[in-house]
Design an enzyme around this catalytic site. Structure first.
Site, PDB file in Angstrom:
ATOM      1  N   ASP B 309      -2.719   1.761   3.727  1.00 31.17           N
ATOM      2  CA  ASP B 309      -2.040   0.929   2.721  1.00 31.17           C
ATOM      3  C   ASP B 309      -0.518   1.038   2.911  1.00 31.17           C
ATOM      4  O   ASP B 309       0.230   1.116   1.936  1.00 31.17           O
ATOM      5  CB  ASP B 309      -2.451   1.314   1.297  1.00 31.17           C
ATOM      6  CG  ASP B 309      -2.026   0.256   0.274  1.00 31.17           C
ATOM      7  OD1 ASP B 309      -1.541  -0.823   0.669  1.00 31.17           O
ATOM      8  OD2 ASP B 309      -2.172   0.528  -0.935  1.00 31.17           O
ATOM      9  N   HIS B 313       9.031  -0.668   1.381  1.00 30.48           N
ATOM     10  CA  HIS B 313       9.966  -1.270   0.416  1.00 30.48           C
ATOM     11  C   HIS B 313      11.366  -0.794   0.738  1.00 30.48           C
ATOM     12  O   HIS B 313      11.565   0.348   1.179  1.00 30.48           O
ATOM     13  CB  HIS B 313       9.618  -0.868  -1.018  1.00 30.48           C
ATOM     14  CG  HIS B 313       8.339  -1.457  -1.524  1.00 30.48           C
ATOM     15  ND1 HIS B 313       8.178  -2.801  -1.755  1.00 30.48           N
ATOM     16  CD2 HIS B 313       7.149  -0.880  -1.833  1.00 30.48           C
ATOM     17  CE1 HIS B 313       6.949  -3.027  -2.186  1.00 30.48           C
ATOM     18  NE2 HIS B 313       6.300  -1.879  -2.235  1.00 30.48           N
TER      19      HIS B 313
END
Lengths: 325, 429
Positions: B309, B313
């Site tokens: 996953d 960011h």
């Protein structure tokens, strides 16, 4: 100023340069704030309620959530200590223009404040500032996490009436889940040796409350029975929307503090509320305005306690006595 | 163009092979696996004692962010991170901007992947147009363009009816539907696992049941449709129970667990750095009981795959109040060390099981080549260094982003080389 209080204040200091929460404070540190507040309260009783202790210090009150009581209390505390103060409300700041919290605070810091008093809707927001900013940070309430000056002023008020905190039965009743007042009070009262009962509807009981070190119950009668202190928490009307309660009417029926319920407490019980109060929702007016209510004293004491906190953080090396004007 | 991997231990569970072998690669394929193969003009890569030669690792849950969020990651930087982490192939999620819900975007991603020439990239398309949960995307066109599975990841497939139709339709195409299982009403504004730590820290909670309720739904719907559902980033022990029960009655359900969910718990939120947004991911870090259940499921075979996953960011996006920061951490470059350190060296799984979880099963879940060192198969090979001591450094990641909670961690186990289609694309020998 009393000699006793001056000695207490001189005896120790706070280890942290910020006040982020009650968590991490020792019993001695809490005692130091409460003892210092005795001296500060005396200043508030004078005709000229001002000392030059924090003269030349700049304190910014940064309120990202609406607040009347806490902001006013901090402002008065700062003015009584002669600090230069400025209050910024979120609605008038650049936050509404999409600026991040850190950028907002860095811009304020570019103007060299000494302390920032912040209220913010996000739990942990003051911790983010403390990690990244120069100023001393005072948490004036962060989300559902902590409201340390409220717990300190509550403890101060209890101590004024009971002379101690250890061994008292304190019942905290209301919306436990969303309350920062609950969290700070539980940590403080546990640290000081009180017996804390937490009471509210099952839907507003924080998951894992067993780890808080409190006696949790959904029965107001059980919580109030023999209590030395009953502390009511505000229930917000909009809690109906998260399916937490069916109606404020039913809430009052099941959890409101009525004179009948209050009579289960000790005869010298004190009734507290951090405000703002919803009469007829969590508390009956007869109780709120009754002889055992110390709700307005809490507000008065808030100024003294916040003066103590600001003094201890910003003016660690300043002698309050000499500064008397 | 020949390459000989000389010495070392070959672990190839798909062919029931575990022992000292050489591997000869020729023209991008595995030419021979055998004892003491002659170099015969091939370039020789000496495998050191203790190293493992395994089929190339495959991460079936990665966010490459391109198109649209290139400030977080690109196909190039993401696949550089992948090969540095030992992954010869990644499957990338469709929650880009725009959402990958039509063939043009799939083709764009594949073009970028070919230009990057690092790891293989298998796009995963959106189940619904814009992942809005309203109308099925053109799954057939998308499969033809190169999609290997469908998901509305980041969000659950919105309704039971849409999930049913998606399973039926994808089943016809022979590809799985991957679901991010989360009941939106139970999740609410939650940002952390619901329990003592969320309460103590005043963070809104997400109960394990928010996940397991939808896992139960999906298992029932996969049963109804007779199709394959894959549960993404499973985190709650109740979900594991639902998958186990589904498997027991023959439902085609598979599932994956992310390294952070078998490594960390919600207790970390109250650690030295409180409210660290690098500990904010969805699903959230759960309780110790959940973490232990994930490890148990990994060990007993209920869990099919470990997938990262990987969710890059930008620092500006993560340096926010906890409840305002985006969910997710990068994971491609720490997965192998965490699996070694937390699962293999602790004796919970064997290296053979590790290769099943990271290579054999991922290939089977999304029906792609790989997961094998059989002669004639594409030469995707990962060389592992199980005893390499490393200190994780966020600064030196190949990923464009740095958002991860493992900075400074000491871990044992690393990657010595990654070979894709016979080409050595990463070497740390």
């Amino acid at each position: 100023m009393t000699t006793q209080a001056t000695e207490a204040a001189a005896a120790a200091t706070l280890t942290s340069r910020h006040l982020l929460g009650i968590a991490g404070m020792t019993a001695d540190e809490i005692g130091l704030v409460l003892d210092t507040a005795i001296a500060m309260k005396e200043i508030g009783g004078r005709a000229i309620k001002k000392v030059p202790t924090l003269r030349g210090r700049t304190i910014v009150n940064l309120f990202f959530e609406p607040s009347t009581r806490t902001r006013t209390s901090f402002e008065i505390a700062e003015k009584r200590l002669s600090a230069d103060t400025l209050s910024i409300a979120a609605a008038t700041s650049s936050v509404t223009k999409g600026e991040s919290l850190l950028d907002t605070v860095r811009n304020i810091e570019a103007m060299s404040p000494d302390m920032i008093v912040m209220r913010h809707a996000s739990s942990g927001a003051p911790h983010l500032l403390a990690r990244t900013c120069r100023s001393a940070i005072v948490n004036a309430g962060d989300g559902m996490h902590e409201h340390p000056t409220q717990a300190l002023l509550d403890a101060f008020t209890i101590r004024e009436h009971k002379g101690r905190l250890a061994g008292l039965k304190v019942a905290i009743i209301g919306d436990l889940l969303h309350s920062r007042v609950l969290r700070s009070n539980v940590i403080l009262l546990n640290t000081m040796g009180a017996e804390v009962w937490a009471c509210g509807p099952s839907t507003l009981m924080p998951p894992g409350i067993g780890g808080f070190g409190v006696r949790a119950t959904t029965s107001v009668d059980e919580a109030v029975e023999g209590a030395d202190v009953v502390m009511m928490l505000r229930i917000q009307h909009e809690r109906m929307h998260g399916h937490f309660i069916p109606s404020v009417r039913e809430y009052f029926t099941l959890f409101g503090l009525t004179p009948e319920r209050a009579r289960r407490a000790r005869s010298d019980v004190i009734i507290m509320h951090p405000g703002p109060m919803n009469r007829g929702v969590e508390i009956d007016s007869e109780v709120a305005d009754g002889p055992y209510s110390v709700i307005l004293e809490q507000v008065s004491n808030g100024v003294a306690v916040r003066m103590a906190v600001l003094y201890l953080l910003a003016g660690r090396d300043i002698d309050v006595e000499r500064g008397e004007g | 163009m020949k390459l000989l991997l000389k010495g070392g231990r070959v672990v190839d569970p798909a062919n029931a092979r575990d022992g000292a072998f050489d591997v000869l690669i020729e023209d991008g394929r595995i030419a021979r696996v055998g004892k003491d193969l002659p170099a015969d003009g091939a370039e020789v890569f000496e495998i050191r004692p203790g190293w493992i030669v395994a089929p190339g690792l495959i991460d079936i849950h990665v966010h490459l962010r391109e198109p649209g969020q290139e400030h977080k990651e690109t196909v190039l930087t993401g696949t550089e991170a992948a090969v540095a982490g030992g992954f010869a192939a990644v499957a990338c999620m469709p929650n880009t901007e725009p959402v990958n819900d039509h063939a043009g975007i799939t083709q764009f991603i594949l073009k970028k992947a070919a230009e990057a020439a690092r790891a293989r990239v298998y796009p995963i398309g959106a189940v619904s147009i814009g992942s809005k949960g309203e109308q099925l995307a053109e799954l057939g066109e998308q499969k033809t363009a190169g999609c290997v599975a469908f998901t509305d990841d980041g969000k659950p497939v919105a309704t039971a009816l849409l999930m049913r139709r998606a399973l039926e339709y994808a089943g016809m195409l022979g590809v799985p539907v991957i679901d991010h299982c989360e009941d939106p009403s139970l999740k609410g504004d939650g940002v952390a696992h619901e329990g003592y730590y969320s309460s103590y820290l005043g963070l809104r909670g997400i109960p394990g049941a928010a996940e397991s309720i939808m896992v139960e739904r999906d298992v029932s719907l996969a049963e109804l449709a007779g199709a394959h559902v894959h549960i993404a980033h499973m985190s709650a022990r109740e979900s594991l129970r639902a998958v186990r029960a589904g498997k027991a009655r023959g439902v085609r359900v598979t599932c994956e667990v992310a390294p952070h969910h078998f490594t960390l718990t919600d207790e970390a939120l109250d650690g030295a750095v409180k409210y660290d947004t690098n500990l904010k991911m969805n699903p959230p870090l759960r309780s110790a009981a959940d973490r232990d259940a994930m490890i148990e499921g990994i060990a007993d075979g209920t869990v099919d795959a470990i997938a990262t996953d990987h969710a890059p960011h930008h620092p500006d996006e993560k340096m926010l109040e906890f409840d305002r920061a985006p969910f997710g951490i990068v994971g491609l470059e720490t997965a192998v060390p965490l699996v070694f350190d937390r699962l293999v060296h602790t004796g919970r799984i064997t290296i053979g099981r590790m290769i099943e979880l990271l290579s054999v099963n991922p290939a089977r879940v999304i029906n792609v080549p790989g997961g094998t060192l059989a002669e004639g198969s594409p030469a995707d090979v990962t060389v592992l260094a199980p005893d390499r001591e490393m200190i994780v450094s966020a600064e030196s990641l190949k990923s464009r982003s740095r958002n991860m909670p493992f900075d400074g961690w000491r871990l044992r186990g690393g990657v010595a080389a990654t070979i894709v289609g016979g080409r050595m694309v990463y070497k740390n020998a």
